[in-house]
Design a protein around this motif. Structure first.
Motif, PDB file in Angstrom:
ATOM      1  N   SER A   1      11.979  30.721 -11.333  1.00 26.44           N
ATOM      2  CA  SER A   1      13.037  30.351 -12.280  1.00 26.44           C
ATOM      3  C   SER A   1      13.876  29.173 -11.822  1.00 26.44           C
ATOM      4  CB  SER A   1      13.962  31.555 -12.519  1.00 26.44           C
ATOM      5  OG  SER A   1      14.668  31.891 -11.330  1.00 26.44           O
ATOM      6  N   ASP A   2      13.919  28.920 -10.511  1.00 27.23           N
ATOM      7  CA  ASP A   2      14.793  27.866  -9.997  1.00 27.23           C
ATOM      8  C   ASP A   2      14.115  27.117  -8.858  1.00 27.23           C
ATOM      9  OD1 ASP A   2      17.026  26.293  -9.664  1.00 27.23           O
ATOM     10  OD2 ASP A   2      18.122  27.767  -8.460  1.00 27.23           O
ATOM     11  N   PRO A   3      13.017  26.407  -9.129  1.00 24.68           N
ATOM     12  CA  PRO A   3      12.325  25.670  -8.067  1.00 24.68           C
ATOM     13  C   PRO A   3      13.258  24.664  -7.408  1.00 24.68           C
ATOM     14  CG  PRO A   3      11.543  24.996 -10.238  1.00 24.68           C
ATOM     15  CD  PRO A   3      12.403  26.196 -10.446  1.00 24.68           C
ATOM     16  N   ALA A   4      13.134  24.533  -6.096  1.00 22.96           N
ATOM     17  CA  ALA A   4      14.073  23.712  -5.337  1.00 22.96           C
ATOM     18  C   ALA A   4      13.921  22.227  -5.618  1.00 22.96           C
ATOM     19  CB  ALA A   4      13.889  23.978  -3.838  1.00 22.96           C
ATOM     20  N   ASN A   5      12.719  21.794  -5.992  1.00 22.33           N
ATOM     21  CA  ASN A   5      12.481  20.367  -6.213  1.00 22.33           C
ATOM     22  C   ASN A   5      11.223  20.195  -7.059  1.00 22.33           C
ATOM     23  OD1 ASN A   5      10.304  20.752  -4.380  1.00 22.33           O
ATOM     24  ND2 ASN A   5      11.689  20.344  -2.660  1.00 22.33           N
ATOM     25  N   ASP A   6      10.875  18.951  -7.307  1.00 24.31           N
ATOM     26  CA  ASP A   6       9.706  18.659  -8.148  1.00 24.31           C
ATOM     27  C   ASP A   6       8.421  19.143  -7.502  1.00 24.31           C
ATOM     28  OD1 ASP A   6      11.317  17.513 -10.044  1.00 24.31           O
ATOM     29  OD2 ASP A   6      10.951  15.433  -9.395  1.00 24.31           O
ATOM     30  N   PHE A   7       8.338  19.083  -6.161  1.00 25.89           N
ATOM     31  CA  PHE A   7       7.125  19.541  -5.482  1.00 25.89           C
ATOM     32  C   PHE A   7       6.858  21.013  -5.798  1.00 25.89           C
ATOM     33  CE2 PHE A   7       4.887  21.592  -2.023  1.00 25.89           C
ATOM     34  CZ  PHE A   7       3.840  20.725  -1.775  1.00 25.89           C
ATOM     35  N   VAL A   8       7.889  21.851  -5.680  1.00 27.18           N
ATOM     36  CA  VAL A   8       7.728  23.278  -5.955  1.00 27.18           C
ATOM     37  C   VAL A   8       7.417  23.503  -7.425  1.00 27.18           C
ATOM     38  CG1 VAL A   8       8.822  25.546  -5.882  1.00 27.18           C
ATOM     39  CG2 VAL A   8       9.243  23.898  -4.041  1.00 27.18           C
ATOM     40  N   ALA A   9       8.133  22.797  -8.296  1.00 25.56           N
ATOM     41  CA  ALA A   9       7.898  22.948  -9.731  1.00 25.56           C
ATOM     42  C   ALA A   9       6.465  22.580 -10.092  1.00 25.56           C
ATOM     43  CB  ALA A   9       8.882  22.087 -10.521  1.00 25.56           C
ATOM     44  N   ASP A  10       5.942  21.506  -9.499  1.00 28.91           N
ATOM     45  CA  ASP A  10       4.563  21.104  -9.769  1.00 28.91           C
ATOM     46  C   ASP A  10       3.574  22.119  -9.214  1.00 28.91           C
ATOM     47  OD1 ASP A  10       5.442  18.844 -11.052  1.00 28.91           O
ATOM     48  OD2 ASP A  10       5.141  17.516  -9.331  1.00 28.91           O
ATOM     49  N   PHE A  11       3.890  22.686  -8.035  1.00 28.39           N
ATOM     50  CA  PHE A  11       2.980  23.654  -7.439  1.00 28.39           C
ATOM     51  C   PHE A  11       2.935  24.940  -8.260  1.00 28.39           C
ATOM     52  CE2 PHE A  11       1.699  27.029  -4.531  1.00 28.39           C
ATOM     53  CZ  PHE A  11       0.547  26.478  -3.996  1.00 28.39           C
ATOM     54  N   VAL A  12       4.099  25.391  -8.726  1.00 32.31           N
ATOM     55  CA  VAL A  12       4.144  26.592  -9.563  1.00 32.31           C
ATOM     56  C   VAL A  12       3.385  26.351 -10.857  1.00 32.31           C
ATOM     57  CG1 VAL A  12       5.672  28.066 -10.931  1.00 32.31           C
ATOM     58  CG2 VAL A  12       6.272  27.480  -8.568  1.00 32.31           C
ATOM     59  N   GLY A  13       3.532  25.157 -11.414  1.00 28.07           N
ATOM     60  CA  GLY A  13       2.790  24.795 -12.602  1.00 28.07           C
ATOM     61  C   GLY A  13       3.494  25.189 -13.875  1.00 28.07           C
ATOM     62  N   ARG A  14       2.836  24.905 -14.974  1.00 27.43           N
ATOM     63  CA  ARG A  14       3.403  25.186 -16.293  1.00 27.43           C
ATOM     64  C   ARG A  14       3.421  26.687 -16.546  1.00 27.43           C
ATOM     65  NH1 ARG A  14       0.656  21.736 -20.877  1.00 27.43           N
ATOM     66  NH2 ARG A  14       2.390  22.726 -21.994  1.00 27.43           N
ATOM     67  N   GLY A  15       4.310  27.098 -17.430  1.00 29.84           N
ATOM     68  CA  GLY A  15       4.360  28.504 -17.812  1.00 29.84           C
ATOM     69  C   GLY A  15       5.119  29.372 -16.834  1.00 29.84           C
ATOM     70  N   ALA A  16       5.986  28.780 -16.016  1.00 30.41           N
ATOM     71  CA  ALA A  16       6.729  29.583 -15.045  1.00 30.41           C
ATOM     72  C   ALA A  16       7.589  30.633 -15.727  1.00 30.41           C
ATOM     73  CB  ALA A  16       7.591  28.684 -14.161  1.00 30.41           C
ATOM     74  N   GLY A  17       8.130  30.292 -16.909  1.00 27.18           N
ATOM     75  CA  GLY A  17       8.933  31.272 -17.627  1.00 27.18           C
ATOM     76  C   GLY A  17       8.142  32.502 -17.983  1.00 27.18           C
ATOM     77  N   LEU A  18       6.862  32.309 -18.357  1.00 22.31           N
ATOM     78  CA  LEU A  18       6.017  33.455 -18.660  1.00 22.31           C
ATOM     79  C   LEU A  18       5.557  34.162 -17.395  1.00 22.31           C
ATOM     80  CD1 LEU A  18       3.847  32.056 -21.593  1.00 22.31           C
ATOM     81  CD2 LEU A  18       5.674  33.764 -21.698  1.00 22.31           C
ATOM     82  N   LYS A  19       5.396  33.432 -16.282  1.00 18.57           N
ATOM     83  CA  LYS A  19       5.011  34.073 -15.031  1.00 18.57           C
ATOM     84  C   LYS A  19       6.059  35.097 -14.598  1.00 18.57           C
ATOM     85  CE  LYS A  19       2.487  30.090 -13.117  1.00 18.57           C
ATOM     86  NZ  LYS A  19       1.119  30.588 -13.113  1.00 18.57           N
ATOM     87  N   THR A  20       7.318  34.865 -14.947  1.00 20.53           N
ATOM     88  CA  THR A  20       8.340  35.832 -14.553  1.00 20.53           C
ATOM     89  C   THR A  20       8.104  37.193 -15.188  1.00 20.53           C
ATOM     90  OG1 THR A  20       9.839  35.171 -16.354  1.00 20.53           O
ATOM     91  CG2 THR A  20      10.080  34.026 -14.243  1.00 20.53           C
ATOM     92  N   LEU A  21       7.416  37.206 -16.336  1.00 20.13           N
ATOM     93  CA  LEU A  21       7.096  38.492 -16.946  1.00 20.13           C
ATOM     94  C   LEU A  21       6.165  39.294 -16.056  1.00 20.13           C
ATOM     95  CD1 LEU A  21       6.554  37.385 -20.651  1.00 20.13           C
ATOM     96  CD2 LEU A  21       8.570  38.446 -19.642  1.00 20.13           C
ATOM     97  N   GLY A  22       5.346  38.600 -15.277  1.00 24.18           N
ATOM     98  CA  GLY A  22       4.438  39.281 -14.359  1.00 24.18           C
ATOM     99  C   GLY A  22       5.158  39.951 -13.215  1.00 24.18           C
TER     100      GLY A  22
END
Length: 428
Positions: free
Chosen positions: A251-272
């Motif tokens: 929900s709160d990646p520290a920077n662009d590197f983390v956001a890119d690594f997590v990838g798209r759909g992070a909001g839906l991944k939280t449901l997991g």
């Protein structure tokens, strides 16, 4: 970005009143250099791993995550820095002695093919001088822990086991001498998706019971957020880009590197991150293998249920026959069916949905510690819980690019696969 779990966070995932058997690990300024002209594989890493927690190492290929893990048990020797385990600097300790105090699991279990399951599991206790009776008792105890019947599996050889069974034995062997630390290198990467899901659920259940300090290397961010109390995202040179809870990583990646690594759909991944233990469970009509099909059928009809659940003496599911099957049966099953729709209490709700796809009843059997039956969950209940969780006021804020609309369930007409999608569309 943090290199140390907070005091509040150290309680994450640790049930109240459960004894922590793991120990803290500190890597202080650890470096691994291969040759003076090359960049360090691990560059002055400082990292604290809380006792009794599962910490996931993730990052791109070649970032140093496996090298870091192998330096903890000194399969790879650090060039500089210190490694402190339970207050003791182990960089000066005999390497073989250190490794006997740790469990180590690799892909496919790493079993010795010429040794039986019992001999593989008992190898380290034998090196430590345990007597035969103590080793035999420990082997049976651990086989039960990893959901393998001792009488059926202790005398088999690895070639007589499936990939998932080999991995279970590998975990049992790593736990044989009751080490406080367990290191796992891509432990579930060599098995099929269904087996991987079940092994992950068993690993969650085992950790809930034992509370070891576990370090797992994985390339899979979904696996990291599912299994980990904490997730470390590494960049090249094992530089920490974020060390945080799974929820915050998503929900709160520290920077662009983390956001890119997590990838798209992070909001839906939280449901997991929602777990089966959050879902209300229904009762089942429970019978024993010694009963007759007629007795089981009568119980089902009196209760208005379409199935009965056959449990063994340890309260583990054996079979889940329908009333139609009972009418044709001559006796109830005594052998555990391999493809039962079973999920652990620590499984994600998305895994529960996947499991329901193979269920004739459109539901899943929930099991707790050591595979004991705890109830039934169905599709409607799981989806209601997911929607409630999505709408909850205390949920992490969705990252930019996601939406907070309702979720729906879609089933592929070709494959029958279920996917969770936001109202705006786009399969997870």
């Amino acid at each position: 970005m943090s290199s140390q779990a907070s005091a509040e966070g150290q309680q994450n995932g640790q049930g109240a009143g459960q004894e922590v058997t793991g120990v803290p690990i500190l890597l202080d300024g650890v470096t691994k250099q291969y040759g003076s002209k090359s960049a360090p594989a691990v560059d002055h890493l400082t990292l604290e791993i809380p006792a009794g927690s599962t910490v996931m190492f993730v990052g791109p290929s070649g970032c140093g995550k496996t090298t870091t893990m192998k330096m903890i048990n000194r399969l790879i020797e650090p060039t500089e820095g210190s490694i402190v385990i339970d207050g003791e600097d182990v960089t000066t300790m005999n390497g073989d002695e250190l490794r006997r105090r740790m469990g180590y699991v690799i892909q496919a279990g790493g079993l010795f093919p010429h040794m039986t399951v019992a001999a593989n599991i008992g190898m380290v206790p034998k090196m430590l001088g345990w007597d035969k009776q103590r080793i035999a008792s420990r082997v049976d105890e651990l086989l039960e822990l990893v959901s393998l019947d001792p009488g059926q599996y202790r005398d088999r050889y690895p070639k007589q086991l499936s990939g998932g069974q080999q991995q279970r034995v590998g975990v049992a062997r790593a736990l044989a001498a009751d080490p406080p630390v367990l290191l796992m290198d891509e432990p579930f990467g060599a098995v099929d998706p269904i087996t991987r899901q079940r092994l992950q659920e068993e690993m969650i259940s085992i950790q809930q019971e034992l509370k070891k300090t576990i370090v797992i290397v994985t390339h899979d961010i979904d696996e990291a957020v599912k299994l980990g109390d904490w997730v470390v995202v590494f960049d090249e040179g094992a530089h920490i880009q974020q060390y945080d809870s799974p929820e915050r990583i998503l929900s709160d990646p520290a920077n662009d590197f983390v956001a890119d690594f997590v990838g798209r759909g992070a909001g839906l991944k939280t449901l997991g991150l929602a777990r089966v233990h959050e879902v209300p469970r229904m009762e089942a009509v429970v019978v024993t293998p010694e009963q007759t099909p007629a007795e089981a059928l009568r119980q089902a009809e009196e209760s208005g249920h379409g199935h009965v659940l056959v449990l063994d003496k340890q309260q583990r599911p054996i079979a889940w026959p329908s009333v139609e099957q009972l009418r044709r049966a001559e006796k109830l099953p005594h052998i555990h069916e391999e493809n039962l729709p079973v999920v652990g209490t620590g499984a994600t709700l998305e895994d529960a949905l996947d499991t329901m796809l193979v269920s004739r009843a459109g539901a899943a059997l929930v099991v707790g510690a050591r595979g004991r039956f705890e109830g039934v969950v169905d599709l409607d209940t799981v989806m209601e819980t997911l929607r409630d969780r999505r709408a909850g006021e205390n949920q992490p804020k969705a990252p930019v690019g996601t939406n907070d609309e309702d979720i729906t369930l879609e089933r592929s007409p070709e494959t029958g696969e279920i996917t969770i999608v936001p109202s705006g569309g786009g399969a997870r």
